[in-house]
Each structure stands twice: as C-alpha cells, then as structure tokens.
Design a protein around this motif. Structure first.
Motif, PDB file in Angstrom:
ATOM      1  N   LEU A  38       0.827  -1.206   0.000  1.00 30.91           N
ATOM      2  CA  LEU A  38       0.000   0.000   0.000  1.00 30.91           C
ATOM      3  C   LEU A  38       0.862   1.257   0.000  1.00 30.91           C
ATOM      4  N   CYS A  39       1.918   1.248   0.796  1.00 27.74           N
ATOM      5  CA  CYS A  39       2.836   2.388   0.832  1.00 27.74           C
ATOM      6  C   CYS A  39       3.483   2.607  -0.532  1.00 27.74           C
ATOM      7  N   ALA A  40       3.916   1.516  -1.160  1.00 25.79           N
ATOM      8  CA  ALA A  40       4.533   1.619  -2.480  1.00 25.79           C
ATOM      9  C   ALA A  40       3.532   2.154  -3.506  1.00 25.79           C
ATOM     10  N   ASP A  41       2.280   1.675  -3.416  1.00 26.43           N
ATOM     11  CA  ASP A  41       1.215   2.171  -4.296  1.00 26.43           C
ATOM     12  C   ASP A  41       1.030   3.674  -4.144  1.00 26.43           C
ATOM     13  N   ASN A  42       0.963   4.114  -2.901  1.00 24.25           N
ATOM     14  CA  ASN A  42       0.725   5.521  -2.619  1.00 24.25           C
ATOM     15  C   ASN A  42       1.865   6.398  -3.129  1.00 24.25           C
ATOM     16  N   ILE A  43       3.102   5.960  -2.894  1.00 23.84           N
ATOM     17  CA  ILE A  43       4.262   6.714  -3.359  1.00 23.84           C
ATOM     18  C   ILE A  43       4.265   6.806  -4.878  1.00 23.84           C
ATOM     19  N   SER A  44       3.953   5.680  -5.536  1.00 25.19           N
ATOM     20  CA  SER A  44       3.917   5.662  -6.999  1.00 25.19           C
ATOM     21  C   SER A  44       2.862   6.625  -7.545  1.00 25.19           C
ATOM     22  N   LEU A  45       1.692   6.641  -6.919  1.00 29.93           N
ATOM     23  CA  LEU A  45       0.622   7.533  -7.365  1.00 29.93           C
ATOM     24  C   LEU A  45       0.986   8.994  -7.143  1.00 29.93           C
ATOM     25  N   ARG A  46       1.617   9.299  -5.995  1.00 28.10           N
ATOM     26  CA  ARG A  46       2.042  10.675  -5.742  1.00 28.10           C
ATOM     27  C   ARG A  46       3.096  11.124  -6.748  1.00 28.10           C
ATOM     28  N   ARG A  47       4.002  10.205  -7.101  1.00 31.18           N
ATOM     29  CA  ARG A  47       5.033  10.518  -8.088  1.00 31.18           C
ATOM     30  C   ARG A  47       4.399  10.820  -9.441  1.00 31.18           C
ATOM     31  N   LYS A  48       3.442   9.961  -9.851  1.00 32.79           N
ATOM     32  CA  LYS A  48       2.769  10.175 -11.141  1.00 32.79           C
ATOM     33  C   LYS A  48       2.016  11.496 -11.159  1.00 32.79           C
ATOM     34  N   LYS A  49       1.339  11.814 -10.053  1.00 28.95           N
ATOM     35  CA  LYS A  49       0.575  13.060  -9.980  1.00 28.95           C
ATOM     36  C   LYS A  49       1.504  14.265 -10.064  1.00 28.95           C
ATOM     37  N   TYR A  50       2.623  14.204  -9.361  1.00 31.82           N
ATOM     38  CA  TYR A  50       3.557  15.325  -9.364  1.00 31.82           C
ATOM     39  C   TYR A  50       4.059  15.610 -10.776  1.00 31.82           C
ATOM     40  N   PHE A  51       4.524  14.568 -11.463  1.00 31.30           N
ATOM     41  CA  PHE A  51       5.088  14.774 -12.796  1.00 31.30           C
ATOM     42  C   PHE A  51       4.007  15.083 -13.830  1.00 31.30           C
ATOM     43  N   SER A  52       2.793  14.561 -13.628  1.00 32.68           N
ATOM     44  CA  SER A  52       1.686  14.919 -14.510  1.00 32.68           C
ATOM     45  C   SER A  52       1.330  16.396 -14.367  1.00 32.68           C
ATOM     46  N   ASP A  53       1.251  16.869 -13.115  1.00 30.27           N
ATOM     47  CA  ASP A  53       0.978  18.290 -12.874  1.00 30.27           C
ATOM     48  C   ASP A  53       2.096  19.157 -13.434  1.00 30.27           C
ATOM     49  N   LEU A  54       3.333  18.710 -13.256  1.00 28.42           N
ATOM     50  CA  LEU A  54       4.482  19.461 -13.753  1.00 28.42           C
ATOM     51  C   LEU A  54       4.455  19.556 -15.275  1.00 28.42           C
ATOM     52  N   GLU A  55       4.090  18.446 -15.919  1.00 26.00           N
ATOM     53  CA  GLU A  55       4.010  18.432 -17.380  1.00 26.00           C
ATOM     54  C   GLU A  55       2.927  19.388 -17.876  1.00 26.00           C
ATOM     55  N   GLN A  56       1.785  19.401 -17.198  1.00 26.59           N
ATOM     56  CA  GLN A  56       0.700  20.298 -17.590  1.00 26.59           C
ATOM     57  C   GLN A  56       1.111  21.755 -17.438  1.00 26.59           C
ATOM     58  N   LYS A  57       1.800  22.095 -16.328  1.00 26.44           N
ATOM     59  CA  LYS A  57       2.258  23.465 -16.111  1.00 26.44           C
ATOM     60  C   LYS A  57       3.263  23.890 -17.177  1.00 26.44           C
ATOM     61  N   ASN A  58       4.156  22.976 -17.540  1.00 33.43           N
ATOM     62  CA  ASN A  58       5.142  23.289 -18.572  1.00 33.43           C
ATOM     63  C   ASN A  58       4.489  23.475 -19.931  1.00 33.43           C
ATOM     64  N   ASP A  59       3.446  22.651 -20.206  1.00 33.06           N
ATOM     65  CA  ASP A  59       2.722  22.790 -21.480  1.00 33.06           C
ATOM     66  C   ASP A  59       2.009  24.143 -21.549  1.00 33.06           C
ATOM     67  N   VAL A  60       1.401  24.541 -20.426  1.00 31.32           N
ATOM     68  CA  VAL A  60       0.726  25.845 -20.382  1.00 31.32           C
ATOM     69  C   VAL A  60       1.729  26.974 -20.557  1.00 31.32           C
ATOM     70  N   ALA A  61       2.868  26.865 -19.886  1.00 36.95           N
ATOM     71  CA  ALA A  61       3.905  27.898 -20.000  1.00 36.95           C
ATOM     72  C   ALA A  61       4.438  27.989 -21.417  1.00 36.95           C
TER      73      ALA A  61
END
Length: 200
Positions: A171-194
């Motif tokens: 469960l911990c590994a799942d949560n960390i993986s999801l947080r990592r994906k969310k962070y880089f997905s949000d970062l990618e969206q911000k970079n695309d907007v910029a």
C-alpha cells in the motif's frame, strides 16, 4: 453523471475510455473499498515470487483476490502458464495452507461487458474453478455487476501479522507511486501551459 459515492470521477464525459487492465483494476478496487466497505484494498500484490494478484482486499478476516482479464486470450493464459496452473491447482486442493501460493478465501475474475457475452469465456472460468466469482464491468460510471458470486474456497484466516505487513508495505509503495505520477503529470501540464503562453 458519474457516481462519486463509489470512488470514480464524474467528469469523464469527454474522455475516450480504453478498457485495459488499469481500467478494470480501478473499477474493481473502487468497488471493494467504497461499495463493499473492505478494510484494505491494494493492487499488484505479490502472493508468491512468480505470481502477483491484480487486486486484493481484506474484509472481516477474509482475503479476497481479483484477477482482471481484458480478452479471451488473456483468460486462456491461465490454462497454459505453469505458474498459473500451479496457483489454480492449489486453490482446488486447499486444506489449511498451500506452500506454493496463499489461497484467498474468495476469488473473483473481472471481465469486460463484451467478454461476458461470450459463453466460452464464462465456461472457461467455471472450468478453472466452479467456486470462482465473476464480476463484469458496467462502464466507468457504475460498479461492476456480480454475474456469479464467489463461493468460499476455505474459512481459515490467513491474514497473519507478517502477511498484513506485506500488504501495508505494498500500500505504501502504491501511494508513493501515485504521488510521483501526480507530481510529474501536474508538472508536465504546467510546462505545457507555459510553453503555450510563450509561443502564442
């Protein structure tokens, strides 16, 4: 509109839904946590060195395992892969525990609506084990349909302290993986907007 009460978003009307394994895992995990009220639900749990459960859930001392299948050929792999054969053999011949594979109390196979219309698919699942339950996806808006409820494979509690620790670690590994994906997905969206702002 979607039904948020069981965990899936309601704003996917403009998305093209791809019925892959992640799609089925999301539906079945949401179902067991939010509709069935299971205590713990996690994905890709290592039941043995050569076998991972797509989804497991715990409820009142019982262990539930769910295998997600997206095609008939994927289902037929359960009959041909040696590790899969050994798993299903263990489920048939369970006494107290299997040295090859921890046997869940209930076992389900989750399939798509299209597969459920194929009588051969249903027959293959019954051939694997007549006690297996069959869940059928009913679109991302709704919980899956319980076409055949699972029958209990055994009534022993195998959720020992060490086994539960493995589940919590996953469960911990799942949560960390999801947080990592969310962070880089949000970062990618911000970079695309910029980038759009600088090129417009």
């Amino acid at each position: 509109m979607g039904n948020m009460s069981w965990g899936l978003p309601s704003n996917l009307t403009n998305y093209k839904i791809e019925k892959n394994s992640d799609y089925l895992k999301l539906i079945v995990a949401s179902y067991f946590r939010f509709k069935r009220g299971c205590d713990v639900v996690c994905s890709e749990f290592e039941m043995s060195p050569k076998n991972r459960a797509d989804i497991i859930a715990t409820n009142k001392g019982m262990l539930i395992e769910v295998e997600c299948k997206t095609s008939k050929s994927d289902l037929k792999n359960e009959f041909t892969a040696s590790t899969k054969q050994l798993k299903h053999f263990s489920f048939y011949n369970f006494k107290k525990k299997s040295k090859y594979y921890p046997v869940p109390n209930y076992y389900y196979i989750m399939i798509t609506k299209e597969m459920a219309q194929d009588n051969e698919v249903i027959g293959l699942i019954h051939q694997l084990n007549p006690n297996y339950g069959i869940l059928v996806e009913d679109g991302w808006r709704f919980p899956p349909i319980s076409k055949y409820p699972a029958k209990k494979l055994h009534d022993k509690n195998i959720l020992t302290g060490s086994f539960m620790n493995k589940i919590y670690q996953r469960l911990c590994a799942d949560n960390i993986s999801l947080r990592r994906k969310k962070y880089f997905s949000d970062l990618e969206q911000k970079n695309d907007v910029a980038l759009l702002k600088t090129t417009s």
